[in-house]
Design a protein around this motif. Sequence first.
Motif, PDB file in Angstrom:
ATOM      1  N   GLU A 161       0.812  -1.224   0.000  1.00 33.45           N
ATOM      2  CA  GLU A 161       0.000   0.000   0.000  1.00 33.45           C
ATOM      3  C   GLU A 161       0.847   1.278   0.000  1.00 33.45           C
ATOM      4  O   GLU A 161       0.545   2.236  -0.715  1.00 33.45           O
ATOM      5  N   ALA A 162       1.895   1.291   0.835  1.00 35.53           N
ATOM      6  CA  ALA A 162       2.713   2.505   0.940  1.00 35.53           C
ATOM      7  C   ALA A 162       3.353   2.857  -0.406  1.00 35.53           C
ATOM      8  O   ALA A 162       3.427   4.024  -0.791  1.00 35.53           O
ATOM      9  N   PHE A 163       3.800   1.823  -1.128  1.00 39.26           N
ATOM     10  CA  PHE A 163       4.471   2.057  -2.415  1.00 39.26           C
ATOM     11  C   PHE A 163       3.465   2.473  -3.495  1.00 39.26           C
ATOM     12  O   PHE A 163       3.759   3.325  -4.328  1.00 39.26           O
ATOM     13  N   LEU A 164       2.283   1.861  -3.459  1.00 44.99           N
ATOM     14  CA  LEU A 164       1.243   2.236  -4.428  1.00 44.99           C
ATOM     15  C   LEU A 164       0.781   3.671  -4.168  1.00 44.99           C
ATOM     16  O   LEU A 164       0.547   4.435  -5.110  1.00 44.99           O
ATOM     17  N   ALA A 165       0.686   4.039  -2.891  1.00 43.67           N
ATOM     18  CA  ALA A 165       0.293   5.410  -2.552  1.00 43.67           C
ATOM     19  C   ALA A 165       1.316   6.407  -3.094  1.00 43.67           C
ATOM     20  O   ALA A 165       0.958   7.447  -3.641  1.00 43.67           O
ATOM     21  N   ARG A 166       2.601   6.068  -2.971  1.00 41.38           N
ATOM     22  CA  ARG A 166       3.663   6.951  -3.486  1.00 41.38           C
ATOM     23  C   ARG A 166       3.554   7.054  -5.008  1.00 41.38           C
ATOM     24  O   ARG A 166       3.698   8.133  -5.578  1.00 41.38           O
ATOM     25  N   GLU A 167       3.295   5.932  -5.677  1.00 42.59           N
ATOM     26  CA  GLU A 167       3.130   5.956  -7.137  1.00 42.59           C
ATOM     27  C   GLU A 167       1.937   6.820  -7.538  1.00 42.59           C
ATOM     28  O   GLU A 167       1.937   7.436  -8.594  1.00 42.59           O
ATOM     29  N   ALA A 168       0.918   6.836  -6.668  1.00 38.74           N
ATOM     30  CA  ALA A 168      -0.281   7.636  -6.949  1.00 38.74           C
ATOM     31  C   ALA A 168      -0.142   9.053  -6.385  1.00 38.74           C
ATOM     32  O   ALA A 168      -1.106   9.825  -6.396  1.00 38.74           O
ATOM     33  N   GLU A 169       1.042   9.374  -5.857  1.00 42.38           N
ATOM     34  CA  GLU A 169       1.365  10.689  -5.308  1.00 42.38           C
ATOM     35  C   GLU A 169       0.460  11.081  -4.142  1.00 42.38           C
ATOM     36  O   GLU A 169       0.130  12.246  -3.942  1.00 42.38           O
ATOM     37  N   MET A 170       0.041  10.062  -3.393  1.00 40.55           N
ATOM     38  CA  MET A 170      -0.784  10.290  -2.206  1.00 40.55           C
ATOM     39  C   MET A 170       0.093  10.307  -0.957  1.00 40.55           C
ATOM     40  O   MET A 170       1.073   9.569  -0.876  1.00 40.55           O
ATOM     41  N   CYS A 171      -0.271  11.142   0.010  1.00 48.13           N
ATOM     42  CA  CYS A 171       0.412  11.103   1.305  1.00 48.13           C
ATOM     43  C   CYS A 171      -0.046   9.844   2.029  1.00 48.13           C
ATOM     44  O   CYS A 171      -1.221   9.498   1.995  1.00 48.13           O
ATOM     45  N   TYR A 172       0.884   9.161   2.671  1.00 49.41           N
ATOM     46  CA  TYR A 172       0.549   7.912   3.342  1.00 49.41           C
ATOM     47  C   TYR A 172       1.329   7.838   4.654  1.00 49.41           C
ATOM     48  O   TYR A 172       2.525   8.111   4.687  1.00 49.41           O
ATOM     49  N   ALA A 173       0.628   7.501   5.709  1.00 49.20           N
ATOM     50  CA  ALA A 173       1.271   7.323   7.023  1.00 49.20           C
ATOM     51  C   ALA A 173       0.617   6.132   7.708  1.00 49.20           C
ATOM     52  O   ALA A 173      -0.481   5.716   7.330  1.00 49.20           O
ATOM     53  N   VAL A 174       1.279   5.608   8.716  1.00 48.38           N
ATOM     54  CA  VAL A 174       0.772   4.422   9.416  1.00 48.38           C
ATOM     55  C   VAL A 174       0.561   4.728  10.894  1.00 48.38           C
ATOM     56  O   VAL A 174       1.412   5.330  11.537  1.00 48.38           O
ATOM     57  N   MET A 175      -0.611   4.337  11.388  1.00 54.32           N
ATOM     58  CA  MET A 175      -0.875   4.353  12.824  1.00 54.32           C
ATOM     59  C   MET A 175      -0.972   2.890  13.230  1.00 54.32           C
ATOM     60  O   MET A 175      -1.984   2.237  13.003  1.00 54.32           O
ATOM     61  N   ALA A 176       0.131   2.361  13.780  1.00 50.72           N
ATOM     62  CA  ALA A 176       0.185   0.924  14.079  1.00 50.72           C
ATOM     63  C   ALA A 176      -0.144   0.671  15.548  1.00 50.72           C
ATOM     64  O   ALA A 176       0.251   1.438  16.431  1.00 50.72           O
ATOM     65  N   HIS A 177      -0.878  -0.400  15.788  1.00 48.31           N
ATOM     66  CA  HIS A 177      -1.275  -0.779  17.151  1.00 48.31           C
ATOM     67  C   HIS A 177      -0.552  -2.055  17.538  1.00 48.31           C
ATOM     68  O   HIS A 177      -0.670  -3.068  16.848  1.00 48.31           O
ATOM     69  N   VAL A 178       0.201  -1.988  18.624  1.00 55.94           N
ATOM     70  CA  VAL A 178       0.932  -3.187  19.070  1.00 55.94           C
ATOM     71  C   VAL A 178      -0.047  -4.113  19.788  1.00 55.94           C
ATOM     72  O   VAL A 178      -0.650  -3.737  20.793  1.00 55.94           O
ATOM     73  N   THR A 179      -0.201  -5.323  19.259  1.00 57.47           N
ATOM     74  CA  THR A 179      -1.134  -6.276  19.879  1.00 57.47           C
ATOM     75  C   THR A 179      -0.412  -7.269  20.792  1.00 57.47           C
ATOM     76  O   THR A 179      -1.002  -7.800  21.720  1.00 57.47           O
ATOM     77  N   ASP A 180       0.869  -7.538  20.514  1.00 52.55           N
ATOM     78  CA  ASP A 180       1.601  -8.564  21.281  1.00 52.55           C
ATOM     79  C   ASP A 180       3.089  -8.402  21.013  1.00 52.55           C
ATOM     80  O   ASP A 180       3.502  -7.646  20.143  1.00 52.55           O
ATOM     81  N   TYR A 181       3.892  -9.148  21.776  1.00 61.40           N
ATOM     82  CA  TYR A 181       5.351  -9.060  21.641  1.00 61.40           C
ATOM     83  C   TYR A 181       5.917 -10.008  20.586  1.00 61.40           C
ATOM     84  O   TYR A 181       7.132 -10.144  20.459  1.00 61.40           O
ATOM     85  N   ASP A 182       5.093 -10.682  19.855  1.00 61.42           N
ATOM     86  CA  ASP A 182       5.542 -11.684  18.886  1.00 61.42           C
ATOM     87  C   ASP A 182       6.242 -12.838  19.625  1.00 61.42           C
ATOM     88  O   ASP A 182       6.466 -12.777  20.832  1.00 61.42           O
ATOM     89  N   VAL A 183       6.581 -13.871  18.907  1.00 57.33           N
ATOM     90  CA  VAL A 183       7.006 -15.125  19.551  1.00 57.33           C
ATOM     91  C   VAL A 183       8.429 -15.124  20.110  1.00 57.33           C
ATOM     92  O   VAL A 183       8.815 -16.044  20.823  1.00 57.33           O
ATOM     93  N   TRP A 184       9.236 -14.078  19.800  1.00 53.35           N
ATOM     94  CA  TRP A 184      10.609 -14.043  20.313  1.00 53.35           C
ATOM     95  C   TRP A 184      10.642 -13.856  21.819  1.00 53.35           C
ATOM     96  O   TRP A 184      11.578 -14.268  22.487  1.00 53.35           O
ATOM     97  N   HIS A 185       9.593 -13.212  22.384  1.00 52.79           N
ATOM     98  CA  HIS A 185       9.591 -12.797  23.781  1.00 52.79           C
ATOM     99  C   HIS A 185       9.442 -14.030  24.676  1.00 52.79           C
ATOM    100  O   HIS A 185       8.412 -14.690  24.646  1.00 52.79           O
ATOM    101  N   VAL A 186      10.466 -14.311  25.483  1.00 52.92           N
ATOM    102  CA  VAL A 186      10.467 -15.563  26.245  1.00 52.92           C
ATOM    103  C   VAL A 186       9.366 -15.642  27.293  1.00 52.92           C
ATOM    104  O   VAL A 186       8.874 -16.719  27.606  1.00 52.92           O
ATOM    105  N   SER A 187       8.963 -14.485  27.825  1.00 52.19           N
ATOM    106  CA  SER A 187       7.922 -14.524  28.854  1.00 52.19           C
ATOM    107  C   SER A 187       6.520 -14.571  28.251  1.00 52.19           C
ATOM    108  O   SER A 187       5.533 -14.716  28.955  1.00 52.19           O
ATOM    109  N   GLU A 188       6.457 -14.431  26.951  1.00 52.25           N
ATOM    110  CA  GLU A 188       5.155 -14.450  26.281  1.00 52.25           C
ATOM    111  C   GLU A 188       4.838 -15.855  25.796  1.00 52.25           C
ATOM    112  O   GLU A 188       5.708 -16.556  25.281  1.00 52.25           O
ATOM    113  N   LEU A 189       3.574 -16.227  25.936  1.00 52.42           N
ATOM    114  CA  LEU A 189       3.148 -17.466  25.290  1.00 52.42           C
ATOM    115  C   LEU A 189       3.024 -17.142  23.804  1.00 52.42           C
ATOM    116  O   LEU A 189       2.844 -15.983  23.433  1.00 52.42           O
ATOM    117  N   PRO A 190       3.138 -18.146  22.933  1.00 50.77           N
ATOM    118  CA  PRO A 190       2.993 -17.861  21.505  1.00 50.77           C
ATOM    119  C   PRO A 190       1.714 -17.088  21.218  1.00 50.77           C
ATOM    120  O   PRO A 190       0.688 -17.323  21.849  1.00 50.77           O
TER     121      PRO A 190
END
Length: 196
Positions: A99-128
């Motif tokens: 999406e970000a690259f297509l937006a740039r090709e279309a000359e649109m401004c693009y930004a991301v508001m990302a929400h952290v849901t979990d620590y992913d599986v690397w985190h030893v104290s986290e269950l998968p």
Amino acid sequence: MREDYAPGELVIPDGLFDFTRDRKRTFFDCNCVVHISVADPFCNALSEKVYQAVQQTGAIVHYGGSLITIEGPRFSTKSESNVFRSWGMSIIGMTTCPEAFLAREAEMCYAVMAHVTDYDVWHVSELPVTVEQVIQVLNRNTSTAQEAVRNLAQLLTPERTCECGQAVKNAIITQPERISPKSRQILEPLIGKYLP
Ligand SMILES: [Zn+2]
């Protein structure tokens, strides 16, 4: 992917790593060659406004960090997760590329508001990571996102201070007379203003 980006917090990333494989990633897959610059894949001006808009909600939000987009639909293995961390990735997801690259090709401004849901599986104290866990945090984040979008509408101004609106200006490599009539017709909304 980072200890200091905790579940429930938000991130406005400033870097992007495309680790997808099977997606259509350009509008210019015809006989018109266009090489756009995506060194900075997100609009800085819009990202700063999104950051302000989220700050106004009172949520914890971080500015900066690289987002890696994986193909999915499965989550990562521990081996993959640890490699992505060693590459310096801050957050991981399955969207934003292309999406970000297509937006740039279309000359649109693009930004991301990302929400952290979990620590992913690397985190030893986290269950998968489980789908239930992701959905639970996601639902909590929805109201923050809605409030941030409302705030953002107040912060946006009609005039653009960024370069996004001219991203394609000097990026068309093919000589105009060599672009086929069919490609020209398809790409008219994107490059019509640059062609004689
Ligand atoms: Zn912009």
